[in-house]
Motif scaffolding. Structure first.
Motif, PDB file in Angstrom:
ATOM      1  N   ARG A  13      -4.591  11.486  20.470  1.00 46.17           N
ATOM      2  CA  ARG A  13      -4.378  13.148  21.058  1.00 46.17           C
ATOM      3  C   ARG A  13      -3.681  13.485  19.751  1.00 46.17           C
ATOM      4  N   GLU A  14      -3.778  14.647  18.937  1.00 46.14           N
ATOM      5  CA  GLU A  14      -3.041  15.713  18.640  1.00 46.14           C
ATOM      6  C   GLU A  14      -1.640  15.950  19.091  1.00 46.14           C
ATOM      7  N   GLY A  15      -0.914  15.135  17.781  1.00 45.78           N
ATOM      8  CA  GLY A  15       0.477  15.044  17.857  1.00 45.78           C
ATOM      9  C   GLY A  15       1.076  13.700  18.053  1.00 45.78           C
ATOM     10  N   GLU A  16       0.311  12.933  18.409  1.00 45.93           N
ATOM     11  CA  GLU A  16       0.698  11.386  19.269  1.00 45.93           C
ATOM     12  C   GLU A  16       0.978  10.781  17.894  1.00 45.93           C
ATOM     13  N   ASP A  17       1.602   9.333  17.927  1.00 42.98           N
ATOM     14  CA  ASP A  17       1.763   8.741  16.987  1.00 42.98           C
ATOM     15  C   ASP A  17       0.863   7.452  17.024  1.00 42.98           C
ATOM     16  N   ALA A  18       1.196   7.010  15.678  1.00 41.45           N
ATOM     17  CA  ALA A  18      -0.333   5.507  15.483  1.00 41.45           C
ATOM     18  C   ALA A  18       0.835   4.501  14.501  1.00 41.45           C
ATOM     19  N   VAL A  19       0.699   3.432  14.836  1.00 39.05           N
ATOM     20  CA  VAL A  19       0.812   2.122  12.869  1.00 39.05           C
ATOM     21  C   VAL A  19      -0.533   1.652  12.988  1.00 39.05           C
ATOM     22  N   ILE A  20      -0.846   1.508  11.571  1.00 39.58           N
ATOM     23  CA  ILE A  20      -1.702   0.568  11.220  1.00 39.58           C
ATOM     24  C   ILE A  20      -1.037  -0.663  10.358  1.00 39.58           C
ATOM     25  N   ASN A  21      -1.089  -1.787  11.204  1.00 41.09           N
ATOM     26  CA  ASN A  21      -0.647  -3.362  10.125  1.00 41.09           C
ATOM     27  C   ASN A  21      -1.442  -3.567   8.524  1.00 41.09           C
ATOM     28  N   CYS A  22      -1.117  -4.432   7.765  1.00 38.28           N
ATOM     29  CA  CYS A  22      -1.562  -4.648   7.441  1.00 38.28           C
ATOM     30  C   CYS A  22      -1.403  -6.485   6.941  1.00 38.28           C
ATOM     31  N   SER A  23      -2.275  -7.376   6.733  1.00 40.82           N
ATOM     32  CA  SER A  23      -1.391  -8.738   6.419  1.00 40.82           C
ATOM     33  C   SER A  23      -2.611  -9.420   5.711  1.00 40.82           C
ATOM     34  N   SER A  24      -1.662 -10.202   4.878  1.00 39.54           N
ATOM     35  CA  SER A  24      -2.229 -10.791   3.399  1.00 39.54           C
ATOM     36  C   SER A  24      -1.750 -12.127   4.016  1.00 39.54           C
ATOM     37  N   SER A  25      -2.364 -13.280   3.430  1.00 41.82           N
ATOM     38  CA  SER A  25      -2.198 -14.601   3.071  1.00 41.82           C
ATOM     39  C   SER A  25      -1.488 -14.734   1.966  1.00 41.82           C
ATOM     40  N   ALA A  27       1.047 -14.327  -1.632  1.00 46.90           N
ATOM     41  CA  ALA A  27       2.896 -13.192  -2.342  1.00 46.90           C
ATOM     42  C   ALA A  27       1.834 -11.847  -2.724  1.00 46.90           C
ATOM     43  N   LEU A  28       3.081 -11.189  -2.639  1.00 44.14           N
ATOM     44  CA  LEU A  28       2.734  -9.354  -2.888  1.00 44.14           C
ATOM     45  C   LEU A  28       3.319  -8.528  -4.028  1.00 44.14           C
ATOM     46  N   TYR A  29       2.590  -8.444  -5.310  1.00 47.28           N
ATOM     47  CA  TYR A  29       3.948  -7.519  -5.860  1.00 47.28           C
ATOM     48  C   TYR A  29       3.807  -6.048  -4.698  1.00 47.28           C
ATOM     49  N   SER A  30       2.856  -5.340  -5.114  1.00 44.91           N
ATOM     50  CA  SER A  30       3.245  -3.612  -3.951  1.00 44.91           C
ATOM     51  C   SER A  30       2.238  -4.287  -2.842  1.00 44.91           C
ATOM     52  N   VAL A  31       2.369  -3.228  -1.959  1.00 48.69           N
ATOM     53  CA  VAL A  31       0.758  -2.648  -1.083  1.00 48.69           C
ATOM     54  C   VAL A  31       0.702  -1.112  -1.474  1.00 48.69           C
ATOM     55  N   HIS A  32      -0.452  -1.447  -1.384  1.00 52.28           N
ATOM     56  CA  HIS A  32      -1.504   0.051  -2.013  1.00 52.28           C
ATOM     57  C   HIS A  32      -2.146   0.827  -0.399  1.00 52.28           C
ATOM     58  N   TRP A  33      -2.093   1.975   0.010  1.00 50.02           N
ATOM     59  CA  TRP A  33      -2.565   2.615   1.183  1.00 50.02           C
ATOM     60  C   TRP A  33      -3.645   3.887   0.659  1.00 50.02           C
ATOM     61  N   TYR A  34      -4.488   3.851   1.036  1.00 45.43           N
ATOM     62  CA  TYR A  34      -5.809   4.617   1.316  1.00 45.43           C
ATOM     63  C   TYR A  34      -6.346   5.031   2.392  1.00 45.43           C
ATOM     64  N   ARG A  35      -7.446   6.554   2.273  1.00 46.05           N
ATOM     65  CA  ARG A  35      -7.778   6.939   3.802  1.00 46.05           C
ATOM     66  C   ARG A  35      -9.276   7.201   3.007  1.00 46.05           C
ATOM     67  N   GLU A  66       7.888  -7.966   2.593  1.00 43.38           N
ATOM     68  CA  GLU A  66       7.516  -9.328   1.417  1.00 43.38           C
ATOM     69  C   GLU A  66       7.637 -10.500   1.916  1.00 43.38           C
ATOM     70  N   LYS A  67       8.414 -11.237   2.341  1.00 46.02           N
ATOM     71  CA  LYS A  67       8.432 -12.318   3.090  1.00 46.02           C
ATOM     72  C   LYS A  67       7.324 -12.736   4.239  1.00 46.02           C
ATOM     73  N   LYS A  68       6.896 -11.738   4.800  1.00 43.67           N
ATOM     74  CA  LYS A  68       6.416 -11.880   5.564  1.00 43.67           C
ATOM     75  C   LYS A  68       4.514 -11.604   4.987  1.00 43.67           C
ATOM     76  N   GLN A  69       4.880 -10.657   3.606  1.00 41.55           N
ATOM     77  CA  GLN A  69       3.721 -10.291   3.429  1.00 41.55           C
ATOM     78  C   GLN A  69       2.344  -9.341   3.763  1.00 41.55           C
ATOM     79  N   GLN A  70       3.496  -8.297   4.573  1.00 35.60           N
ATOM     80  CA  GLN A  70       2.781  -7.331   5.461  1.00 35.60           C
ATOM     81  C   GLN A  70       3.642  -6.142   5.157  1.00 35.60           C
ATOM     82  N   SER A  71       2.494  -5.647   6.098  1.00 33.18           N
ATOM     83  CA  SER A  71       2.693  -4.043   5.373  1.00 33.18           C
ATOM     84  C   SER A  71       2.208  -3.177   6.532  1.00 33.18           C
TER      85      SER A  71
END
Lengths: 110, 113
Positions: A13-25, A27-35, A66-71
């Motif tokens: 619903r408009e005004g509510e919060d959400a979390v989106i998770n990303c997990s990689s197998s 090692a990461l230099y950076s993480v990009h997010w796109y819509r 970085e250690k968990k390779q997650q964003s």
């Protein structure tokens, strides 16, 4: 291997919060997010770098473990315009290739 | 600036036909890549290039060829189209660093019948 995102889909619903998770197998230099809006190309939201630096969107925040390779992408006080499919794009070493996650469909309703 | 230009926007092929999807960028980016997007599968990397004369395979390269003779252009060739290649294809480019965004073309919707 393709990065894994969760949840696959979420309705807010408009005004509510959400979390989106990303997990990689890998090692990461950076993480990009796109819509991506329906029928359009993905558009850049932000980049998270090792060491905590964040570049991009003013109203949307994210974290990078970085250690968990997650964003995680944090959408607070969601607006109708936030609707779309969100992709994480871990930038890994070993070839400098940019791969994308499986995507999370977000729909914000009144 | 045109950014990343993909052509055509729509294409219908018969099984067994070949064709080339064009991608051009005017930002002098070293990195260019092709993705296919299918429902529930996200964006899957087909091939990528880190500079003229250098290409490499991504996650789903079978049935596709690429070449990079110039910095600007990165065409994707379908050698013998199959119905499984029905998809939306996106080309992207960026600088070759981990801290810069990728720019996408508008996509090509390909149907193989």
């Amino acid at each position: 291997q393709q990065p894994v995102q969760s949840p696959q889909a979420v309705i807010l619903r408009e005004g509510e919060d959400a979390v989106i998770n990303c997990s990689s197998s890998k090692a990461l230099y950076s993480v990009h997010w796109y819509r991506q809006k329906h029928g359009e190309a993905p558009v850049f939201l932000m980049i998270l770098l090792k060491g905590g630096e964040q570049k991009g969107h003013e109203k949307i925040s994210a974290s990078f473990n970085e250690k968990k390779q997650q964003s995680s992408l944090y959408l607070t006080a969601s607006q109708l315009s936030y609707s779309g499919t969100y992709f994480c794009g871990p930038f890994t070493g070993g070839g400098n290739k940019l791969t994308f996650g499986t995507g999370t469909q977000l729909k914000v309703e009144l | 600036n045109a950014g990343v230009t993909q052509t055509p926007k729509f294409q219908v092929l018969k099984t067994g036909q070949s064709m080339t999807l064009q991608c051009a960028q005017d930002m002098n980016h070293e990195y260019m890549s092709w993705y296919r997007q299918d429902p529930g599968m996200g964006l899957r990397l087909i091939h990528y290039s880190v500079g003229a004369g250098i290409t490499d395979q991504g996650e789903v390269p079978n049935g596709y060829n690429v070449s990079r003779s110039t910095t600007e252009d990165f065409p994707l060739r379908l050698l013998s189209a199959a119905p499984s290649q029905t998809s939306v294809y996106f080309c992207a480019s960026s600088r070759l660093t981990a801290d810069t965004e990728a720019f996408f073309g508008q996509g090509t919707r390909l149907t193989v019948v």
